[in-house]
Write an enzyme that holds these catalytic residues in place. Structure first.
Site, PDB file in Angstrom:
ATOM      1  N   HIS A  13       9.826  -1.526  83.190  1.00  0.00           N
ATOM      2  CA  HIS A  13      10.370  -0.158  83.347  1.00  0.00           C
ATOM      3  C   HIS A  13       9.532   0.775  82.481  1.00  0.00           C
ATOM      4  CE1 HIS A  13      14.044   2.577  83.916  1.00  0.00           C
ATOM      5  NE2 HIS A  13      13.107   3.312  83.331  1.00  0.00           N
ATOM      6  N   ARG A  17       4.065   9.153  83.683  1.00  0.00           N
ATOM      7  CA  ARG A  17       3.842  10.591  83.964  1.00  0.00           C
ATOM      8  C   ARG A  17       2.575  10.804  84.792  1.00  0.00           C
ATOM      9  NH1 ARG A  17       9.002  10.741  82.409  1.00  0.00           N
ATOM     10  NH2 ARG A  17       9.313  11.006  80.187  1.00  0.00           N
ATOM     11  N   ASN A  41       9.752   9.054  88.805  1.00  0.00           N
ATOM     12  CA  ASN A  41      10.389  10.368  88.594  1.00  0.00           C
ATOM     13  C   ASN A  41       9.388  11.413  88.118  1.00  0.00           C
ATOM     14  OD1 ASN A  41      10.227   9.066  86.059  1.00  0.00           O
ATOM     15  ND2 ASN A  41      12.000  10.153  85.242  1.00  0.00           N
ATOM     16  N   LYS A  96      13.630   2.830  93.236  1.00  0.00           N
ATOM     17  CA  LYS A  96      14.453   3.219  92.084  1.00  0.00           C
ATOM     18  C   LYS A  96      15.462   4.279  92.491  1.00  0.00           C
ATOM     19  CE  LYS A  96      15.692   3.989  87.737  1.00  0.00           C
ATOM     20  NZ  LYS A  96      14.875   4.467  86.635  1.00  0.00           N
ATOM     21  N   HIS A 135      19.423   3.476  87.903  1.00  0.00           N
ATOM     22  CA  HIS A 135      19.835   4.106  86.644  1.00  0.00           C
ATOM     23  C   HIS A 135      21.349   4.232  86.732  1.00  0.00           C
ATOM     24  CE1 HIS A 135      19.196   7.014  83.180  1.00  0.00           C
ATOM     25  NE2 HIS A 135      20.493   7.035  83.405  1.00  0.00           N
ATOM     26  N   HIS A 169      17.717  -0.541  82.071  1.00  0.00           N
ATOM     27  CA  HIS A 169      17.938  -0.193  80.654  1.00  0.00           C
ATOM     28  C   HIS A 169      19.401  -0.237  80.251  1.00  0.00           C
ATOM     29  CE1 HIS A 169      18.628   3.561  82.677  1.00  0.00           C
ATOM     30  NE2 HIS A 169      17.356   3.882  82.764  1.00  0.00           N
ATOM     31  N   ASP A 241      11.288   1.322  79.149  1.00  0.00           N
ATOM     32  CA  ASP A 241      11.709   2.710  79.392  1.00  0.00           C
ATOM     33  C   ASP A 241      10.965   3.646  78.442  1.00  0.00           C
ATOM     34  OD1 ASP A 241      12.943   4.755  80.746  1.00  0.00           O
ATOM     35  OD2 ASP A 241      14.838   4.591  79.673  1.00  0.00           O
ATOM     36  N   HIS A 245       7.297  12.342  76.040  1.00  0.00           N
ATOM     37  CA  HIS A 245       7.419  13.799  76.202  1.00  0.00           C
ATOM     38  C   HIS A 245       6.583  14.405  75.077  1.00  0.00           C
ATOM     39  CE1 HIS A 245      10.864  13.766  79.023  1.00  0.00           C
ATOM     40  NE2 HIS A 245      11.280  12.719  78.343  1.00  0.00           N
ATOM     41  N   ALA A 257      15.045  13.793  76.901  1.00  0.00           N
ATOM     42  CA  ALA A 257      15.472  12.412  76.655  1.00  0.00           C
ATOM     43  C   ALA A 257      14.306  11.456  76.849  1.00  0.00           C
ATOM     44  CB  ALA A 257      16.604  12.039  77.608  1.00  0.00           C
TER      45      ALA A 257
HETATM   46  O1  DOR Z   1      15.552   8.730  78.183  1.00  0.00           O
HETATM   47  C1  DOR Z   1      15.131   8.696  79.328  1.00  0.00           C
HETATM   48  N1  DOR Z   1      13.950   9.249  79.663  1.00  0.00           N
HETATM   49  N2  DOR Z   1      15.874   8.090  80.254  1.00  0.00           N
HETATM   50  C2  DOR Z   1      15.555   8.140  81.544  1.00  0.00           C
HETATM   51  O2  DOR Z   1      16.295   7.611  82.345  1.00  0.00           O
HETATM   52  C3  DOR Z   1      14.364   8.877  82.013  1.00  0.00           C
HETATM   53  C4  DOR Z   1      13.381   9.017  80.941  1.00  0.00           C
HETATM   54  C5  DOR Z   1      12.310  10.042  81.242  1.00  0.00           C
HETATM   55  O3  DOR Z   1      11.775  10.024  82.360  1.00  0.00           O
HETATM   56  O4  DOR Z   1      12.011  10.851  80.376  1.00  0.00           O
HETATM   57 ZN    ZN Z   2      13.389   5.257  82.697  1.00  0.00          ZN
END
Ligand code: DOR
Ligand code: ZN
Length: 338
Positions: A13, A17, A41, A96, A135, A169, A241, A245, A257
Site C-alpha cells: 500500500h 503521487r 488517488n 481500490k 479504505h 491499513h 500507506d 505531502h 493526512a
Molecule cells: O493518511 C492518509 N493519507 N490516508 C489515506 O487514506 C490517504 C493518504 C494520502 O493519500 O495522503
Molecule cells: Zn493509503
C-alpha cells in the site's frame, strides 16, 4: 552485530503521487523494496487503462535503473463492467475502493455504500479474480469509523465469497478479529500503526507528521495489530500507506493526512521485530504473505539490515519523514539484485 536478511520485500500500500513528488519519493521505495502496490488517488484518480499505463510509465521513469515492480491499481467506480475490466485485467493487481470524501483525493469514491448498487461491478471483479482493496471507514465518529465499517466488510465477504477483499491499513482490534471469521478477508498494516496510538498524535503537542487516516487508535488496538504482525498472521501484509505531502501542507491549519515512512520502513520494522524476539517472522510480514495472497512473483532483491543506528534526514525534498532528525536503531547495510 545482529542482522536480518530479507528477500523480495513488498510494500502492499504505497502512495507515490505524481510529477516532482513522484520523482522524489519513488526512488526511495524502489531502492529497498522489490515492488509495491501503487495507490490510484491522484488528481484526477486513475480510472482507465490509458491513465493507468501512462502512470506506470511515469513511475518507471522516476525509478531509473532500480529493480522494482509497480503493481498498479485502478480507483473503483460502480460503473466498471466486464467489457471495461476484462481487457486490462492482466495489467492490474487490484482495484481500490474509497468511500467518497473519506480521505485525500477520494471525492470521486463511492457514495452511500449500497451493496446492491455495487453488486454488478463487484461480481465482475470476483469473476476476473481481481482483488478489491478497501479504505474501510464510515463517516461516523473518528475513533469508531473503522469499527463501524467491519459489518460492511463482513457483508461483502459473505456476498462475494470468491472475491479477495483486502482491508487496507487496519487500525483496530475489531478488524483483526474479523479476519478470522471470513476466508476471503485479508489486511494490510502500516508501520506507524504498529508504533503509535492517538496519544503520540494528539496527547501532547499536536504532531502533524503523525496525522493520518485512519487515525491511530488505542493501546489495545496497537497491541492487536502488533500481535498479528509479529506472529506472522498469514492474512496480514505490510502496506506502509506511506503518504507524502509537502511540509507546508502538513504544518498548516487543515493539515493533510498521511505519514511518510517509505525510506525508513524496513530498518524500523527490523528493529521492531528484533526487539520483540521475532526477527524470522518479518520475512512473512513484508513479503511471503503478500506473494501468497496476491499470487505475485516479484523481482529478486536481497536486503541486509543491521543493528547499526542511523540518523533519519530532516527532509526528503519537501517531505518530512517519520522520525525526522532522530536516530533509529537499525539501518540498511546492503541491497543486492540477483
Ligand atoms: O493518511 C492518509 N493519507 N490516508 C489515506 O487514506 C490517504 C493518504 C494520502 O493519500 O495522503
Ligand atoms: Zn493509503
Amino acid at each position: 552485530m545482529t542482522e536480518i536478511i530479507l528477500h523480495e520485500p513488498l510494500d502492499m500500500h504505497l502512495h507515490l503521487r505524481d510529477g516532482a513528488m513522484l520523482r522524489t519519493v519513488a526512488p526511495l521505495s524502489a531502492h529497498s523494496f522489490s515492488g509495491a502496490l501503487i495507490m490510484p488517488n491522484l488528481v484526477p484518480p486513475v480510472t482507465d487503462a490509458e491513465s493507468l499505463r501512462a502512470y506506470r510509465q511515469r513511475i518507471r521513469e522516476a525509478i531509473g535503473n532500480e529493480v522494482f515492480e509497480p503493481y498498479m491499481t485502478l480507483f473503483f467506480k460502480p460503473e466498471y463492467d466486464l467489457d471495461f475490466l476484462a481487457p486490462i485485467a492482466e495489467e492490474l493487481t487490484a482495484v481500490k475502493l474509497y468511500p467518497a470524501g473519506i480521505t485525500t483525493n477520494s471525492e470521486g469514491g463511492v457514495r452511500g455504500f449500497d451493496i446492491e448498487e455495487l453488486r454488478p461491478a463487484l461480481g465482475v471483479l470476483s469473476e476476473l479474480g481481481i482483488p478489491l482493496c478497501i479504505h474501510g471507514e464510515t463517516g461516523g465518529f473518528v475513533m469508531d469509523r473503522e469499527k463501524e465499517f467491519v459489518p460492511i466488510y463482513e457483508a461483502l465477504a459473505d456476498a462475494f465469497p470468491d472475491l479477495t477483499i483486502i482491508m487496507e491499513h487496519i487500525t483496530d482490534a475489531e478488524s483483526i478479529a474479523a479476519l478470522d471469521r471470513h476466508p476471503n478477508l485479508y489486511a494490510t498494516i502500516t508501520l506507524h500503526h504498529l508504533l503509535i496510538t492517538l496519544d503520540e498524535v494528539a496527547g501532547g503537542m499536536l504532531q502533524p507528521h503523525l496525522f493520518c487516516k485512519p487515525i491511530a487508535k488505542r493501546p489495545e488496538d496497537r497491541e492487536a495489530l502488533l500481535n498479528a504482525a509479529l506472529n506472522a498472521h498469514p492474512k496480514v501484509m505490510f502496506g506502509s500507506d506511506s503518504a507524502p505531502h509537502p511540509r507546508h501542507a502538513k504544518e498548516a491549519p487543515g493539515c493533510a493526512a498521511g505519514v511518510f515512512t517509505a525510506p525508513i520502513a524496513l530498518p524500523v520494522l527490523a528493529e521492531l521485530f528484533s526487539r520483540h524476539g521475532m526477527p524470522e517472522n518479518l520475512q512473512h510480514f513484508v513479503s511471503n504473505n503478500a506473494r501468497q495472497i496476491y499470487g505475485l512473483n516479484p523481482p529478486k532483491k536481497k536486503v541486509r539490515l543491521i543493528d547499526t543506528p542511523m540518523r533519519v534526514p530532516e527532509k526528503y525534498g519537501e517531505v518530512v519523514p517519520m522520525f525526522a532528525g532522530e536516530e533509529i536503531g537499525w539501518s540498511i547495510d546492503a541491497v543486492s539484485v540477483e
